[in-house]
Scaffold this motif. Sequence first.
Motif, PDB file in Angstrom:
ATOM      1  N   VAL A 111      -2.969  -5.306 -11.559  1.00 24.39           N
ATOM      2  CA  VAL A 111      -3.662  -6.572 -11.804  1.00 24.39           C
ATOM      3  C   VAL A 111      -3.145  -7.666 -10.882  1.00 24.39           C
ATOM      4  O   VAL A 111      -3.803  -8.674 -10.668  1.00 24.39           O
ATOM      5  CB  VAL A 111      -3.511  -7.007 -13.279  1.00 24.39           C
ATOM      6  N   GLY A 112      -1.960  -7.510 -10.351  1.00 28.42           N
ATOM      7  CA  GLY A 112      -1.415  -8.546  -9.489  1.00 28.42           C
ATOM      8  C   GLY A 112       0.059  -8.745  -9.756  1.00 28.42           C
ATOM      9  O   GLY A 112       0.739  -7.856 -10.273  1.00 28.42           O
ATOM     10  N   VAL A 133      -4.302 -14.992 -16.781  1.00 26.31           N
ATOM     11  CA  VAL A 133      -4.501 -14.630 -15.374  1.00 26.31           C
ATOM     12  C   VAL A 133      -5.068 -15.825 -14.608  1.00 26.31           C
ATOM     13  O   VAL A 133      -5.622 -16.744 -15.217  1.00 26.31           O
ATOM     14  CB  VAL A 133      -5.491 -13.443 -15.221  1.00 26.31           C
ATOM     15  N   GLY A 145      -6.849 -12.808 -10.529  1.00 28.45           N
ATOM     16  CA  GLY A 145      -6.350 -11.879 -11.557  1.00 28.45           C
ATOM     17  C   GLY A 145      -7.473 -11.449 -12.492  1.00 28.45           C
ATOM     18  O   GLY A 145      -7.571 -10.290 -12.892  1.00 28.45           O
ATOM     19  N   TYR A 182      -9.620  -8.910 -10.718  1.00 27.89           N
ATOM     20  CA  TYR A 182      -8.968  -7.591 -10.688  1.00 27.89           C
ATOM     21  C   TYR A 182      -9.100  -6.903 -12.052  1.00 27.89           C
ATOM     22  O   TYR A 182      -9.392  -5.715 -12.143  1.00 27.89           O
ATOM     23  CB  TYR A 182      -7.481  -7.728 -10.334  1.00 27.89           C
ATOM     24  N   ALA A 200      -3.599 -12.635  -6.684  1.00 25.45           N
ATOM     25  CA  ALA A 200      -3.839 -12.449  -8.118  1.00 25.45           C
ATOM     26  C   ALA A 200      -2.512 -12.533  -8.857  1.00 25.45           C
ATOM     27  O   ALA A 200      -1.544 -11.880  -8.479  1.00 25.45           O
ATOM     28  CB  ALA A 200      -4.478 -11.086  -8.361  1.00 25.45           C
ATOM     29  N   VAL A 201      -2.454 -13.363  -9.897  1.00 30.07           N
ATOM     30  CA  VAL A 201      -1.229 -13.438 -10.692  1.00 30.07           C
ATOM     31  C   VAL A 201      -1.571 -13.349 -12.166  1.00 30.07           C
ATOM     32  O   VAL A 201      -2.674 -13.678 -12.601  1.00 30.07           O
ATOM     33  CB  VAL A 201      -0.422 -14.742 -10.436  1.00 30.07           C
ATOM     34  N   TRP A 202      -0.611 -12.890 -12.933  1.00 23.40           N
ATOM     35  CA  TRP A 202      -0.744 -12.869 -14.387  1.00 23.40           C
ATOM     36  C   TRP A 202       0.575 -13.347 -14.983  1.00 23.40           C
ATOM     37  O   TRP A 202       1.617 -13.349 -14.331  1.00 23.40           O
ATOM     38  CB  TRP A 202      -1.092 -11.477 -14.904  1.00 23.40           C
TER      39      TRP A 202
END
Length: 202
Positions: A49-50, A74, A78, A81, A112-114
């Motif tokens: 996902v990141g 997210v 994110g 993704y 992409a970050v979560w």
Amino acid sequence: MVLQVPGLYGPRQSLPLLVRPLPGESTGSFVNRLAQANGLGLADFLQRVGQGMGSSSTDPARVEKYPQCTEMYVNGPGLEYLAVLAGTPAAVLQRALPGLATRHRLPGDGDAVWKWPWQPSEGHLVRYCTRCAEARGVREPSWWLMSDSWRVCARHGRWCDDSRTEPLDGLSLKELPEVVDAHLDRARLHKQFGRSGGGAVR
Ligand SMILES: [Zn+2]
């Protein structure tokens, strides 16, 4: 199924086994079910996902153990993704999962970050009525993300709350029909007057 190509390095295909989000489900609950259905540990899943942010996010093994305490957030990429992995359009995920609402979106539209904080940034994780979940083909434990710390399922006569002790599948309200009646009154007032109506019968 290839839905879209969100970025050069993002996932391009959905996971082989798809699960449907439950209405009002927490993102963490949904993601756990999706990972488990595909035999993936949460850490393996999240890598796709990141990048994780924050201290608890670096310990997915612990998060996996306590889905009743944590919620996942997210940023825009994110979400894209996640939508690809889930084989479900982002808009459909957002309609079902309140934690993906735009106001909870993490900043940044590059990588992409979560983030997986120990407490939801807003609201409570309430155990999903097991019978409502089963009616939608879900047998694993799952959680609502709710503004209140409890919910009455009038259909199945269950009291569901955010307690983290057993039994987690809600208390029967068979012997307490007045609780169900009060809940239905409250829901009616809520419909009529908005949230302020809910306070009248609390
Ligand atoms: Zn129910």
